[in-house]
Design an enzyme around this catalytic site. Structure first.
Site, PDB file in Angstrom:
ATOM      1  N   HIS A  10       0.802  -1.136  -0.090  1.00 22.81           N
ATOM      2  CA  HIS A  10      -0.002  -0.039   0.042  1.00 22.81           C
ATOM      3  C   HIS A  10       0.836   1.218   0.028  1.00 22.81           C
ATOM      4  O   HIS A  10       1.696   1.154   0.444  1.00 22.81           O
ATOM      5  CB  HIS A  10      -0.929  -0.132   1.288  1.00 22.81           C
ATOM      6  CG  HIS A  10      -2.070  -0.938   1.270  1.00 22.81           C
ATOM      7  ND1 HIS A  10      -2.932  -0.801   1.912  1.00 22.81           N
ATOM      8  CD2 HIS A  10      -2.219  -2.337   0.613  1.00 22.81           C
ATOM      9  CE1 HIS A  10      -3.850  -1.946   1.866  1.00 22.81           C
ATOM     10  NE2 HIS A  10      -3.185  -2.742   0.969  1.00 22.81           N
ATOM     11  N   GLU A  66       1.040   3.859   1.732  1.00 23.24           N
ATOM     12  CA  GLU A  66       1.394   4.327   3.101  1.00 23.24           C
ATOM     13  C   GLU A  66       2.438   3.567   3.572  1.00 23.24           C
ATOM     14  O   GLU A  66       3.512   3.986   4.002  1.00 23.24           O
ATOM     15  CB  GLU A  66       0.192   4.116   4.151  1.00 23.24           C
ATOM     16  CG  GLU A  66      -1.016   5.014   3.658  1.00 23.24           C
ATOM     17  CD  GLU A  66      -1.960   4.048   3.074  1.00 23.24           C
ATOM     18  OE1 GLU A  66      -1.819   3.341   1.963  1.00 23.24           O
ATOM     19  OE2 GLU A  66      -3.036   4.396   3.500  1.00 23.24           O
ATOM     20  N   CYS A  91      -6.376   2.047   5.837  1.00 23.29           N
ATOM     21  CA  CYS A  91      -6.983   0.596   6.152  1.00 23.29           C
ATOM     22  C   CYS A  91      -6.464   0.356   7.707  1.00 23.29           C
ATOM     23  O   CYS A  91      -5.559   1.053   8.092  1.00 23.29           O
ATOM     24  CB  CYS A  91      -6.687  -0.295   5.280  1.00 23.29           C
ATOM     25  SG  CYS A  91      -5.002  -0.773   4.919  1.00 23.29           S
ATOM     26  N   CYS A 141      -2.374  -0.315   7.331  1.00 22.44           N
ATOM     27  CA  CYS A 141      -1.925   1.359   7.240  1.00 22.44           C
ATOM     28  C   CYS A 141      -1.876   1.939   8.555  1.00 22.44           C
ATOM     29  O   CYS A 141      -0.798   2.552   8.960  1.00 22.44           O
ATOM     30  CB  CYS A 141      -2.115   1.818   6.123  1.00 22.44           C
ATOM     31  SG  CYS A 141      -1.684   0.973   4.505  1.00 22.44           S
TER      32      CYS A 141
END
Length: 143
Positions: free
Chosen positions: A47, A49, A77, A80
């Site tokens: 991801h 992040e 999410c 993250c």
């Protein structure tokens, strides 16, 4: 946020879900930027992040990102948000909310959970319409 949006657009061009993230040092200088890369790397943890936090930690030669700010185009999410807590960032700034998987107030609130050892400041809705538009455009062309 505009730097994170540029990363999100880069992700979209690569066929990735368009999410971008930037880490700013305590003075507000960008030290890392990343876009989602799950499809291209075949890595479920890639991801934006996570990739930006990893790059920022390498840049500072320290996993503790005290005083830093994570800026992301979509509400983090649970994975993250947990990484933001564990990295000790001072704040998380995000644009669009994620009603289906958001962990910064929408579905869960990992970032402000009093049971955890660190709670970054949360700033939400920054350029939210622009951030949401990038996602909407991406998924509209996919359907």
């Amino acid at each position: 946020m505009r730097l994170a949006l540029a990363q999100a657009r880069r992700a979209a061009q690569a066929g990735e879900v368009p999410v971008g993230a930037v880490v700013l040092d305590p003075a507000g200088t960008p030290i890392a930027a990343a876009a989602n890369a799950r499809e291209s790397t075949h890595d479920p943890t890639a991801h934006a992040e996570i990739l930006a936090l990893r790059a920022a930690a390498r840049s500072r030669a320290d996993w503790r990102l005290s005083g830093c700010t994570l800026v992301v185009t979509l509400e983090p999410c649970t994975m993250c948000a947990g990484a933001a807590v564990l990295s000790r960032v001072a704040r998380v700034v995000y644009g669009a909310t994620d009603e289906k998987a958001g962990a910064a107030g929408s579905l869960w609130d990992v970032l402000r959970d009093r049971r955890l050892n660190h709670r970054p400041e949360v700033v939400l809705g920054v350029l939210a319409a622009d951030c949401a538009a990038v996602l909407t455009e991406f998924f509209t062309t996919r359907r």
